[in-house]
Write a protein that holds these residues in place. Structure first.
Motif, PDB file in Angstrom:
ATOM      1  N   PRO A  68       0.829  -1.212   0.000  1.00  0.00           N
ATOM      2  CA  PRO A  68       0.000   0.000   0.000  1.00  0.00           C
ATOM      3  C   PRO A  68       0.853   1.246   0.000  1.00  0.00           C
ATOM      4  CG  PRO A  68       0.059  -0.997   2.182  1.00  0.00           C
ATOM      5  CD  PRO A  68       0.741  -1.954   1.253  1.00  0.00           C
ATOM      6  N   LEU A  69       0.270   2.339  -0.436  1.00  0.00           N
ATOM      7  CA  LEU A  69       0.945   3.635  -0.360  1.00  0.00           C
ATOM      8  C   LEU A  69       0.948   4.117   1.080  1.00  0.00           C
ATOM      9  CD1 LEU A  69      -0.770   5.270  -3.425  1.00  0.00           C
ATOM     10  CD2 LEU A  69       1.700   4.929  -3.173  1.00  0.00           C
ATOM     11  N   PRO A  70       1.967   4.931   1.450  1.00  0.00           N
ATOM     12  CA  PRO A  70       1.914   5.493   2.801  1.00  0.00           C
ATOM     13  C   PRO A  70       0.742   6.454   2.924  1.00  0.00           C
ATOM     14  CG  PRO A  70       3.727   6.477   1.553  1.00  0.00           C
ATOM     15  CD  PRO A  70       3.149   5.389   0.701  1.00  0.00           C
ATOM     16  N   THR A  71       0.335   6.666   4.155  1.00  0.00           N
ATOM     17  CA  THR A  71      -0.758   7.596   4.425  1.00  0.00           C
ATOM     18  C   THR A  71      -0.374   9.007   3.980  1.00  0.00           C
ATOM     19  OG1 THR A  71      -1.192   6.286   6.366  1.00  0.00           O
ATOM     20  CG2 THR A  71      -2.202   8.454   6.319  1.00  0.00           C
ATOM     21  N   ILE A  72      -1.329   9.783   3.513  1.00  0.00           N
ATOM     22  CA  ILE A  72      -1.054  11.200   3.223  1.00  0.00           C
ATOM     23  C   ILE A  72      -1.141  11.973   4.534  1.00  0.00           C
ATOM     24  CG2 ILE A  72      -1.899  13.270   2.059  1.00  0.00           C
ATOM     25  CD1 ILE A  72      -3.013  11.380  -0.109  1.00  0.00           C
TER      26      ILE A  72
END
Ligand SMILES: OC[C@H]1O[C@@](CO)(OC[C@@]2(O[C@H]3O[C@H](CO)[C@@H](O)[C@H](O)[C@H]3O)O[C@H](CO)[C@@H](O)[C@@H]2O)[C@@H](O)[C@@H]1O
Length: 578
Positions: A68-72
C-alpha cells in the motif's frame, strides 16, 4: 543462559511485561500474529534493492508495487494544547517492509543501507567492569543543547550492579541512575577505546527515590529513564526527570499487581573540581504524572501498560512554555478491538489495503503506543498537565520509547525507539530509531524516510520471523539486537548502548554514529568515524564555554594551566552544532 540474549515473548509490551507469564490466550494470539506476518511476507514484491549511495532518499510517494501507499499526512501544525493526534499508520509502517530487499541471503541485512547502523564489532570495549550500562542521556538545557561543566563532560545512565550478581537480563528491576564524567575537549581518537568515562557512582541517595511509593505496597523499586535539565546555564542547579518504578511481587517473583510507573522530578546540584565531578541533592522526589486512564492507559486498564521516559523542552515558538514528551499507550481497556480506518491509514481504493475487520481479527489492537505530551504549569517544572498524545500507533506498535523533540531548521522532529517484537500483527521493522517530522510541536507528523518512520535500525533481515533468537535461529542477523535506546544529539550524533552482538552481551555504550537529517529524510553518514562508527560512548557536549564557574574563570584569567579544558573553547567540535 546468562550470556545469551533471552527470547523475548512476542507479546512483551509491559512495564513489567517480559516478566509476567504468557497466558494460553496470549500464546494463541502470538501464533495468529506470526501467521498474519507470514501472510504479508509472501505478498508480491518487485525485488527492490536498497537505494545505496543516495544521501537523502526522500519519501517515495509512488509506492512499491505489492504494497500500500503510505498515508497522506497534511503537514499541518496545530495548537499544542489542541486535541489533534497524528497517526503512525499501518500503511506507513508497511513502507519499511516495502523498501526492504527480499532477496538477501538469510542472516543478511535486508533494509536500505542508509537507514541501518553499521555493524558493531564483537570485540567491543566495556565502559566499566562493575556496572551494566544501558539507557544514557546528557546534561541539556531547555533547547536540548549539551553542556559540559567546568571542563567535564557528564552523562547519566541506567546502571545495574554487576558485583551484586545481577545479570544483564536482571537489570530492569535493579536499575539505578548512575553518572560518568570525562575531560571535555579531547578528540575521540585521543581517548581510550572505551571512551575514557570515569564512573562517579549513583545519583540518587539510597532509598530517597522510594518516598514516592510511601504507603503503597511494593517489594522492588527501580529508576528508569530519564533526562537531565540544566536549569540555568550560568548556575549549577539541575533537574532530573525520570521514571519511578515499583513492582509488587510474590515470593516466586510474579507481579501481584501491575507495576507502578510515576514520572518524577528531583532537584540537585552539579559540582566539579580539577579531579572529579560530584552531585548533591536528589533527596526530594516529586511525583509529577501518573497515567490517568483518560488520555494515557493505566495499570487498571492494562497490566502491561507503558508510561515512562520524560524529556522536557521549551518550544521556541512559545517562549517560556515548557513541554514534556514521554512514552505512553492510548487510553482504554486492553483487548478492546477498536482500531479505526484512520489508524490503518490506507488511501481510498488502495488494492493492497487491509480491511478494519481483517486487522482486528489479527489481534493487532493489543498494540497501541502513544507519544505523550504534557505542559508545565509552573516555572519550577514541578506541576504538569496532560495534553492529548502527539502521535498514536494504534494497531501498529506497542512501544514508542524515550521520545525526544529535536528542533532543526524550523522543523520539529520527534525521535523515538522501538522494538521489532512490539510491532502488531502484520507489520514489521527492526529495533532502532523511528522519526517523525512536523511544522510545530503539534503537527500531522509525517513518518520519515519513504513515509515509513524508520531512521536507524539494527542490521536485520525482515524476511526472518520476528522475536526469534540468534542462537535458536542462526538465520537471524547476529546484529539484529546489537544496540538500543538511541538518543539523537546535536549535529545528528546518535548514542546508544550495546545489547547483544554475536551472542556477546553488551551493557556498555555503543560507538556513536552520525545522521544527516534533511527535511523528511535521513541517512547514516558513512564518512564519520570508521565506516560510520565513531568512538565508543563518544558523547560530546556542544556548549561547554557557557558553563564555567567563576572559580575556574579566575584561574583562566590568571593563566593558570589546569589541563585541556579551561580555555573556554573546550567543546569546539565543529560537527556538534545543530
Ligand atoms: O530499563 C528500562 C528502560 O529501558 C527502556 C528503553 O531502553 O525500555 C526498554 C525495555 O526493553 C528492554 O527489555 C526488553 C525485554 O527484556 C528487551 O527486549 C530490550 O532489548 C530491552 O531494551 O525495557 C522494558 C522492560 O523490560 C521493556 O518494556 C522495554 O521495551 C526505557 O523505556 C525504560 O525506561
Amino acid at each position: 543462559m546468562a550470556n545469551i540474549r533471552r527470547k523475548k515473548p512476542i507479546f512483551t509490551m509491559a512495564v513489567a511485561g517480559s516478566l509476567i507469564a504468557a497466558t494460553a490466550a496470549q500464546t494463541a494470539f502470538a501464533q495468529t500474529q506470526n501467521a498474519q506476518q507470514e501472510a504479508l511476507r509472501v505478498a508480491p514484491h518487485p525485488g527492490m534493492m536498497p537505494h545505496a549511495g543516495r544521501m537523502f532518499p526522500g519519501t517515495s510517494l509512488t509506492g512499491v508495487p505489492g504494497f500500500p501507499l503510505p498515508t497522506i499526512h497534511t503537514q499541518q501544525a496545530y495548537a499544542p494544547d489542541g486535541d489533534f493526534t497524528a497517526r503512525w499508520t499501518r500503511a506507513d509502517a508497511l513502507q519499511i517492509k516495502a523498501h526492504s530487499n527480499p532477496s538477501v541471503s538469510a542472516g543478511q541485512n535486508s533494509l536500505p543501507s542508509q537507514l541501518i547502523m553499521p555493524g558493531i564489532p564483537a570485540d567491543f570495549p566495556t565502559i566499566n567492569p562493575d556496572v551494566w550500562v544501558w539507557d544514557t542521556w546528557t546534561l541539556i538545557d531547555k533547547h536540548a543543547d549539551q553542556f559540559s561543566y567546568n571542563g567535564w563532560e557528564v552523562i547519566f545512565c541506567l546502571t545495574a550492579d554487576k558485583n551484586a550478581g545481577y545479570g544483564f537480563d536482571d537489570r530492569h528491576t535493579h536499575a539505578r541512575i548512575g553518572f560518568f564524567y570525562r575531560r571535555a575537549g579531547i578528540r575521540a581518537d585521543q581517548r581510550p577505546a572505551n571512551g575514557g568515562w570515569i564512573y562517579g557512582g549513583l545519583l540518587i541517595p539510597e532509598g530517597a527515590q522510594e518516598q514516592v511509593f510511601k504507603g503503597t505496597a511494593y517489594t522492588i523499586t527501580a529508576e528508569w529513564s530519564g533526562s537531565m535539565r540544566l536549569l540555568d546555564p550560568r548556575d549549577n542547579k539541575v533537574s532530573l526527570f525520570y521514571t519511578d518504578m515499583a513492582f509488587n511481587r510474590d515470593a516466586s517473583g510474579q507481579d501481584i499487581t501491575p507495576a507502578q510507573a510515576v514520572i518524577t522530578q528531583s532537584l540537585g546540584q552539579i559540582h566539579a573540581d580539577f579531579n572529579h565531578v560530584w552531585f548533591t541533592g536528589f533527596t526530594t522526589h516529586t511525583p509529577l504524572l501518573r497515567p490517568d486512564g483518560v488520555l494515557y492507559q493505566n495499570g487498571a486498564q492494562n497490566p502491561y501498560y507503558n508510561f515512562r521516559d520524560p524529556f522536557t523542552f521549551e518550544d521556541p515558538n512559545h517562549p517560556g512554555v515548557n513541554y514534556m514528551v514521554f512514552e505512553g499507550n492510548t487510553a482504554g481497556q486492553r483487548g478492546v478491538a477498536n482500531c479505526t480506518a484512520e489508524d490503518l491509514g490506507y488511501r481510498p481504493n488502495d488494492p493492497h489495503a487491509e480491511t478494519v475487520q481483517q486487522v482486528l481479527d489479527s489481534g493487532a489492537y493489543y498494540q497501541k503506543a502513544a507519544i505523550g505530551l504534557a505542559v508545565a504549569e509552573d516555572s519550577s517544572l514541578s506541576k504538569w498537565k496532560f495534553l492529548t498524545p502527539l502521535i498514536s500507533a494504534n494497531c501498529v506498535n506497542d512501544q514508542t520509547e524515550r521520545p525526544q523533540m529535536y528542533i532543526k531548521n524550523g522543523k520539529y522532529y520527534i525521535f523515538t525507539i522501538s522494538h521489532r517484537t512490539t510491532y502488531a500483527a502484520g507489520v514489521d521493522g527492526p529495533d532502532g530509531v523511528y522519526g517523525f517530522v512536523g511544522n510545530g510541536i503539534r503537527s500531522d507528523f509525517q513518518p520519515m524516510n519513504y513515509g515509513s518512520g524508520l531512521v536507524l535500525g539494527n542490521p536485520t533481515d525482515l524476511n526472518q520471523a520476528a522475536g526469534t533468537d540468534y542462537d535458536a535461529n542462526p538465520q537471524q542477523n547476529p546484529r539484529a539486537f546489537q544496540s538500543y535506546s538511541h538518543y539523537v544529539m546535536p549535529g545528528g550524533l546518535v548514542e546508544s548502548f550495546i545489547d547483544t552482538v554475536e551472542n556477546r552481551r553488551g551493557g556498555t555504550l555503543s560507538p556513536t554514529v552520525k545522521l544527516g537529517i534533511h527535511a523528511d529524510a535521513s541517512a547514516v553518514d558513512l564518512r564519520y568515524g570508521n565506516g560510520g562508527l565513531g568512538g565508543y560512548g563518544d558523547i560530546p557536549a556542544n556548549r561547554a564555554d557557557t558553563n564555567v564557574s567563576a572559580f575556574i574563570q579566575d584561574l583562566i584569567s590568571q593563566n593558570v594551566s589546569i589541563g585541556p579544558n579551561t580555555t573556554g573553547q573546550v567543546n569546539a567540535f565543529v560537527n556538534t552544532n545543530k
